[in-house]
Design a protein around this motif. Structure first.
Motif, PDB file in Angstrom:
ATOM      1  N   MET A   1      18.287   5.628  -3.119  1.00 25.52           N
ATOM      2  CA  MET A   1      18.122   6.651  -2.093  1.00 25.52           C
ATOM      3  C   MET A   1      16.645   7.010  -1.886  1.00 25.52           C
ATOM      4  O   MET A   1      16.249   7.424  -0.813  1.00 25.52           O
ATOM      5  N   GLU A   2      15.870   6.839  -2.938  1.00 28.00           N
ATOM      6  CA  GLU A   2      14.436   7.098  -2.814  1.00 28.00           C
ATOM      7  C   GLU A   2      13.808   6.172  -1.760  1.00 28.00           C
ATOM      8  O   GLU A   2      12.828   6.523  -1.110  1.00 28.00           O
TER       9      GLU A   2
ATOM     10  N   SER B   1       9.856   6.505   6.770  1.00 28.88           N
ATOM     11  CA  SER B   1       8.989   7.301   7.643  1.00 28.88           C
ATOM     12  C   SER B   1       7.506   6.998   7.448  1.00 28.88           C
ATOM     13  O   SER B   1       6.670   7.537   8.154  1.00 28.88           O
ATOM     14  N   LYS B   2       7.179   6.128   6.499  1.00 32.97           N
ATOM     15  CA  LYS B   2       5.783   5.725   6.354  1.00 32.97           C
ATOM     16  C   LYS B   2       5.400   4.743   7.472  1.00 32.97           C
ATOM     17  O   LYS B   2       4.227   4.530   7.756  1.00 32.97           O
TER      18      LYS B   2
ATOM     19  N   LYS C   1       0.831  -1.208   0.000  1.00 33.45           N
ATOM     20  CA  LYS C   1       0.000   0.000   0.000  1.00 33.45           C
ATOM     21  C   LYS C   1       0.866   1.259   0.000  1.00 33.45           C
ATOM     22  O   LYS C   1       0.345   2.370  -0.028  1.00 33.45           O
ATOM     23  N   ILE C   2       2.178   1.079   0.061  1.00 32.50           N
ATOM     24  CA  ILE C   2       3.062   2.241   0.016  1.00 32.50           C
ATOM     25  C   ILE C   2       3.387   2.576  -1.435  1.00 32.50           C
ATOM     26  O   ILE C   2       3.858   1.725  -2.188  1.00 32.50           O
TER      27      ILE C   2
ATOM     28  N   THR D   1       7.470   7.190  -5.692  1.00 27.02           N
ATOM     29  CA  THR D   1       7.641   7.907  -6.959  1.00 27.02           C
ATOM     30  C   THR D   1       9.057   7.655  -7.468  1.00 27.02           C
ATOM     31  O   THR D   1      10.025   8.020  -6.817  1.00 27.02           O
TER      32      THR D   1
ATOM     33  N   LYS E   1      14.869   5.610   1.024  1.00 27.87           N
ATOM     34  CA  LYS E   1      14.979   6.292   2.313  1.00 27.87           C
ATOM     35  C   LYS E   1      13.701   7.046   2.676  1.00 27.87           C
ATOM     36  O   LYS E   1      13.419   7.264   3.847  1.00 27.87           O
ATOM     37  N   SER E   2      12.986   7.465   1.646  1.00 27.43           N
ATOM     38  CA  SER E   2      11.752   8.214   1.905  1.00 27.43           C
ATOM     39  C   SER E   2      10.626   7.308   2.385  1.00 27.43           C
ATOM     40  O   SER E   2       9.611   7.790   2.873  1.00 27.43           O
TER      41      SER E   2
ATOM     42  N   GLU F   1       9.572   9.765 -12.588  1.00 21.59           N
ATOM     43  CA  GLU F   1       8.587  10.518 -11.800  1.00 21.59           C
ATOM     44  C   GLU F   1       7.211   9.878 -11.847  1.00 21.59           C
ATOM     45  O   GLU F   1       6.196  10.533 -11.595  1.00 21.59           O
TER      46      GLU F   1
ATOM     47  N   GLU G   1       4.454   7.257 -10.252  1.00 19.91           N
ATOM     48  CA  GLU G   1       4.179   6.672  -8.950  1.00 19.91           C
ATOM     49  C   GLU G   1       3.797   5.211  -9.125  1.00 19.91           C
ATOM     50  O   GLU G   1       3.069   4.870 -10.050  1.00 19.91           O
TER      51      GLU G   1
ATOM     52  N   PRO H   1      12.283   8.382  -8.972  1.00 22.37           N
ATOM     53  CA  PRO H   1      12.918   9.688  -9.217  1.00 22.37           C
ATOM     54  C   PRO H   1      13.320   9.885 -10.673  1.00 22.37           C
ATOM     55  O   PRO H   1      13.483  11.018 -11.116  1.00 22.37           O
ATOM     56  N   ILE H   2      13.459   8.826 -11.427  1.00 22.27           N
ATOM     57  CA  ILE H   2      13.860   8.957 -12.825  1.00 22.27           C
ATOM     58  C   ILE H   2      12.655   9.299 -13.702  1.00 22.27           C
ATOM     59  O   ILE H   2      12.605  10.342 -14.328  1.00 22.27           O
TER      60      ILE H   2
END
Lengths: 325, 281
Positions: free
Chosen positions: B204-205, B211-212, B152-153, B156, B207-208, B161, B163, B158-159
């Motif tokens: 690295m994305e 926090s979910k 459910k997460i 996006t 890493k975002s 863009e 989702e 980064p290349i």
């Protein structure tokens, strides 16, 4: 004496008494409220105000503050679509505390059970130990109050904005969160007649909890072409926390660079994501450098900085610049 | 009774709670739907766990008070335990059979004799009912109610863009990782260097996403922390060198694959597998 004259005199007398009464009340409430006996206040207290009512109830008197709060992100911290999605329909227990706090006291709050749709509301932030805590020493006939200096300190906000508070503290800047996010104007705390007239004007902090704007003044850029390299640096000059900053949200700044040749054709491009969750957000007053190797001759670089808040996918342009060798 | 005996009884008592019913294969079945009523979001509080704590407090309370010879409270806890045990037995109809009300009542009666030995002996019968359910259900309940769903997460890329779901994103990351290694293996260092850039920003994305589910940044020291940074720096160094050193390159690839991918899979993916299997039913 004619009846009408007598009536007029009587009315004048009553009027004088009323004006004198209002003057005395005004004087007492604003200057010498410690003279008002507790027993007199008991008569006008509204007991339900101390039973954790919803925000709407406070709006009966604090109408302007309520309307400002209604526009703030705090009022929708529980019903926000992006929050509901990120917390898997609010099933993640770790995510409740700061979004539906029982009571804010300088530490991470605990979640509350009632009135969750009100999010972070008046009672969460002001009702402590049976009184409405706030920045002022004053008398409020409907409810007891308590002056608490924490309300003008950043630590108060740091109860939940823990990471931002830490970032702010490290900068050593004196401006508090409230200074920038709750700018003050001289106004009345209440809008209900006659309370609004009996209480003097005071400084009122904006309960919109303004988001804050970014422009060229805030994020400075320097760039140059040098020996097959393009060097660029960004500097967060004005905001005494990282830009962007977040606890569990994921706001971002996107830096796009497009390299064009003399014919105006794109020869290369680059992108950086400046985001607190990736530990790449711009620190206060500290340059962040980027370096790109160029393989083809470049006549200009177009640089665009875009911001995306935590609660939306929409990006707004902060600035756009063109650099030539 | 000596306090050493009391202590050993305590150990036995705790042992029963933890003891798996019998050594045999473990089957993880999705917990019954009726349990959802006692967990968020359906319930404001984790009511099932609260009920467990109540039983556990009264169970332990009997022994603590027996030891202190506070018999009034022994009786109170014994009665309360039976009451809460009965209440729990009615909460999830599918689980009724795990409960043995007679064993609970027998324990309460034994406790009320105020004889530690008798209470200790009778606790075994009751403790076994707790232990059996824990052995068969606890992991399933953790998976269902304490492990959020990765699917459910949304991430996006980064290349592009775009989702996408977490699993699709993982496939992307995995194929750009291969772009780095395959090209290097073929001696195509420029292509490998380019693929590394893509791979790094995609990695690295990740890493975002922490926090979910996590509310402290400390966890980011793992998988996506210093080890990964070191490995990426090492890889970039080799690929920018005149003559890349394969030994150093593959060492850093190994470090990344182990601390960056494998360790996260070992801790997080297990639960994801189980949930996915249930969801496919």
């Amino acid at each position: 004496m004619k009846l009408s004259t007598r009536l007029l005199n009587l009315l004048t007398a009553i009027g004088c008494f009323a004006i004198a009464g209002i003057a005395v009340a005004y004087f007492l409430i604003n200057e010498k409220f410690e003279w008002i006996p507790e027993s007199a206040l008991e008569l006008v207290r509204e007991k339900e105000l101390l039973e954790r009512p919803d925000a709407k109830r406070c709006s009966e008197c604090h109408k302007d503050i309520y309307e400002a709060w209604k526009e703030s992100r705090h009022s929708i911290s529980w019903i926000s679509k992006t929050y509901i999605e990120a917390s898997e329909n609010r099933s993640k227990e770790k995510c409740l505390a700061c979004h539906i706090p029982e009571s804010v006291t300088g530490e991470k709050p605990s979640p509350r059970l009632d009135r969750r749709d009100d999010g972070i509301y008046c009672v969460s932030c002001h009702f402590v130990n049976g009184k409405m805590n706030g920045p002022y020493d004053l008398v409020a006939p409907p409810h007891p109050t308590h002056r608490n200096p924490d309300y003008v300190n950043s630590r108060f906000c740091g109860s939940c904005h823990q990471k931002t508070f830490k970032e702010w503290k490290e900068t050593g800047v004196e401006d508090t969160c409230q200074n920038c996010h709750m700018p003050r104007t001289k106004d009345r705390l209440t809008q209900k007649f006659p309370l609004s007239l009996l209480h003097k004007q005071k400084w009122v902090g904006s309960h919109k909890f303004l988001h804050g704007d970014l422009s060229e003044k805030d994020i400075l850029m320097e760039a140059e072409f040098k020996n097959n390299f393009f060097n660029l640096s960004l500097l967060n000059k004005t905001v005494p926390h990282k830009v962007p900053t977040a606890d569990n949200g994921d706001p971002r700044i996107y830096l796009y660079i497009t390299f064009l040749n003399a014919a105006g054709e794109q020869v290369d491009q680059a992108k950086e994501i400046l985001a607190p969750q990736q530990e790449t957000a711009l620190p206060f007053n500290k340059e962040v450098r980027f370096r790109y190797r160029l393989f083809d001759p470049v006549a200009q670089a177009i640089i665009v900085l875009k911001y995306q808040p935590a609660w939306s996918k929409e990006r707004v342009v902060i600035w756009e610049k063109i650099i030539r060798p | 009774m000596s306090s050493a005996r009391i202590f050993s009884l305590f150990i036995i008592f705790i042992f029963f709670l933890a003891l798996p019913a019998q050594a045999k294969d473990m089957i993880l079945k999705e917990p019954p739907q009726s349990l959802s009523k006692y967990y968020p979001p359906e319930s404001k509080e984790p009511k099932w766990i609260q009920q467990m704590h109540k039983m556990s407090t009264h169970f332990g309370g009997v022994f603590v008070n027996l030891k202190e010879k506070d018999f009034e409270n022994v009786d109170k806890h014994a009665d309360k335990l039976v009451e809460e045990y009965k209440k729990t037995s009615e909460m999830v109809p599918e689980w009724e059979e795990y409960f043995d009300i007679k064993a609970a009542e027998a324990f309460a009666a034994a406790a009320k004799t105020h004889d530690m030995a008798k209470a200790g002996k009778a606790s075994g019968g009751l403790g076994k009912t707790c232990g059996k359910c824990h052995a068969e259900q606890e992991v399933a309940v953790w998976t269902r109610f304490h492990w959020p769903s990765f699917r459910k997460i949304k991430v996006t890329d980064p290349i592009s863009e775009k989702e996408m779901g977490f699993d699709d994103y993982m496939s992307q990351v995995s194929s750009s990782f291969k772009g780095v290694t395959v090209n290097f293996g073929e001696g195509q260092y420029d292509r490998s260097a380019k693929a590394l850039k893509t791979f790094k920003s995609q990695f690295m994305e990740l890493k975002s996403t922490c926090s979910k589910c996590h509310t402290t940044d400390d966890v980011k020291r793992f998988y996506v922390g210093e080890d990964a940074d070191t490995a990426f720096a090492g890889l970039a160094k080799e690929l920018n060198a005149e003559k890349p050193n394969p030994g150093k390159f593959w060492k850093n690839i190994g470090l990344l694959g182990k601390t960056g991918c494998k360790h996260c899979h070992l801790t997080h993916r297990t639960y994801s597998f189980i949930r996915e299997t249930w969801e496919q039913k």
